[in-house]
Write an enzyme that holds these catalytic residues in place. Structure first.
Site, PDB file in Angstrom:
ATOM      1  N   CYS A  43       0.834  -1.188   0.000  1.00  0.00           N
ATOM      2  CA  CYS A  43       0.000   0.000   0.000  1.00  0.00           C
ATOM      3  C   CYS A  43       0.883   1.258   0.000  1.00  0.00           C
ATOM      4  CB  CYS A  43      -0.901  -0.004   1.236  1.00  0.00           C
ATOM      5  SG  CYS A  43      -2.091   1.372   1.264  1.00  0.00           S
ATOM      6  N   ASP A  45       0.368   3.711   1.783  1.00  0.00           N
ATOM      7  CA  ASP A  45       0.306   4.259   3.142  1.00  0.00           C
ATOM      8  C   ASP A  45       1.713   4.630   3.631  1.00  0.00           C
ATOM      9  OD1 ASP A  45      -1.844   3.886   5.762  1.00  0.00           O
ATOM     10  OD2 ASP A  45       0.289   4.166   6.179  1.00  0.00           O
ATOM     11  N   ARG A  47       3.028   4.739   6.355  1.00  0.00           N
ATOM     12  CA  ARG A  47       3.569   4.060   7.528  1.00  0.00           C
ATOM     13  C   ARG A  47       4.201   2.711   7.210  1.00  0.00           C
ATOM     14  NH1 ARG A  47      -2.028   4.697  10.562  1.00  0.00           N
ATOM     15  NH2 ARG A  47      -2.621   4.194   8.412  1.00  0.00           N
ATOM     16  N   HIS A  99      -1.717  -4.202   4.831  1.00  0.00           N
ATOM     17  CA  HIS A  99      -1.579  -3.815   6.239  1.00  0.00           C
ATOM     18  C   HIS A  99      -2.959  -3.726   6.883  1.00  0.00           C
ATOM     19  CE1 HIS A  99      -2.679   0.571   5.913  1.00  0.00           C
ATOM     20  NE2 HIS A  99      -2.419   0.315   4.656  1.00  0.00           N
ATOM     21  N   CYS A 102      -6.186  -0.675   6.766  1.00  0.00           N
ATOM     22  CA  CYS A 102      -5.922   0.018   5.491  1.00  0.00           C
ATOM     23  C   CYS A 102      -7.108   0.929   5.130  1.00  0.00           C
ATOM     24  CB  CYS A 102      -5.688  -1.003   4.385  1.00  0.00           C
ATOM     25  SG  CYS A 102      -5.343  -0.247   2.788  1.00  0.00           S
TER      26      CYS A 102
HETATM   27 CO    CO Z   1      -3.493   1.023   3.034  1.00  0.00          CO
END
Ligand code: CO
Length: 238
Positions: A43, A45, A47, A99, A102
């Site tokens: 992803c 994302d 993090r 993750h 999400c």
């Molecule tokens: Co995500």
């Protein structure tokens, strides 16, 4: 307020200083060639960054990221990355890493239909709508989303396994292993969810994704086992 990003450029210089202090030849080696053994599909994302969570140096992992780590068979971006990683770099492992928590998966379950990203997330929302009764029976919303995050990892591993790029690699006997992992933001640990696929026959032998949705205990037990392994691996050995 300055409109430059000098603080980031300063950090870059400091990073180069640290790298070369530890390893004076680091950037000379990097400039010569990359030889990653892994392709990471995860992803976007902020993090979850492959090199950080795997503690790998630049040059050790080839990376593709998009919202909710979705594999579309018409996405030139991921297909180009996959082809170059497998045929050019000859990576041995492709890791799809989702993750928990999400936001893309959360949105797919909310069944929004108002933005480009909702087209992107359509494979997830379609699976959700098909099995809505199963997912909605999970009373806790976070747990419902996490369950779909797990299923989504498996769905995308299967989609990579179904590409002609991967089929051709397996057909010519190139060692190539596909993995499905998930990352937990709250503890930083990766869980190996599977499936592990190293041949077309293994792909063909998988139960359907619908079966996975309808029999969550199989996946949950695998996750718990992995979590326990991960925690025990953290125990100091001496
Ligand atoms: Co995500």
């Amino acid at each position: 307020m300055s409109n430059t990003l000098n603080h980031l450029l300063d950090r870059n210089v400091a990073w180069v200083d640290r790298k070369t202090a530890d390893d004076p030849d680091f950037f000379r080696r990097m400039a010569e060639q990359q030889m990653p053994r892994y392709l990471w599909v995860s992803c976007s994302d902020s993090r979850i960054t492959a090199n950080d969570v795997l503690d790998l140096d630049p040059g050790e992992i080839f990376v593709h990221r998009n919202i909710a780590n979705v594999v579309h068979s018409s996405d030139m971006n991921i297909l180009s990355v996959l082809e170059f990683a497998i045929e050019g770099l000859k990576v041995e492992h492709v890791i799809v890493c989702g993750h928990y928590g999400c936001g893309g998966v959360r949105r797919a379950l909310a069944n929004e239909r108002s933005a480009m990203v909702d087209h992107w997330l359509q494979p997830i929302s379609m699976l959700y709508l098909k099995h809505r009764a199963v997912f909605d029976a999970i009373p806790d919303e976070a747990a419902r989303i996490d369950r779909m995050c797990e299923i989504n990892v498996e769905m995308q591993v299967r989609r990579i396994a179904a590409t002609p790029i991967v089929e051709k690699a397996w057909a010519r006997g190139q060692p190539l292993h596909l993995h499905g992992w998930i990352y937990a933001l709250h503890d930083g640990l990766l869980r190996d969810l599977g499936p592990h696929l190293s041949a077309i026959e293994e792909r063909e032998a998988l139960p359907s994704i619908d079966h996975r949705v309808l029999h969550p205990a199989e996946a949950v037990s695998a996750i718990r086992r992995q979590a326990l392994d991960a925690f025990s691996a953290l125990e100091p050995c001496c």
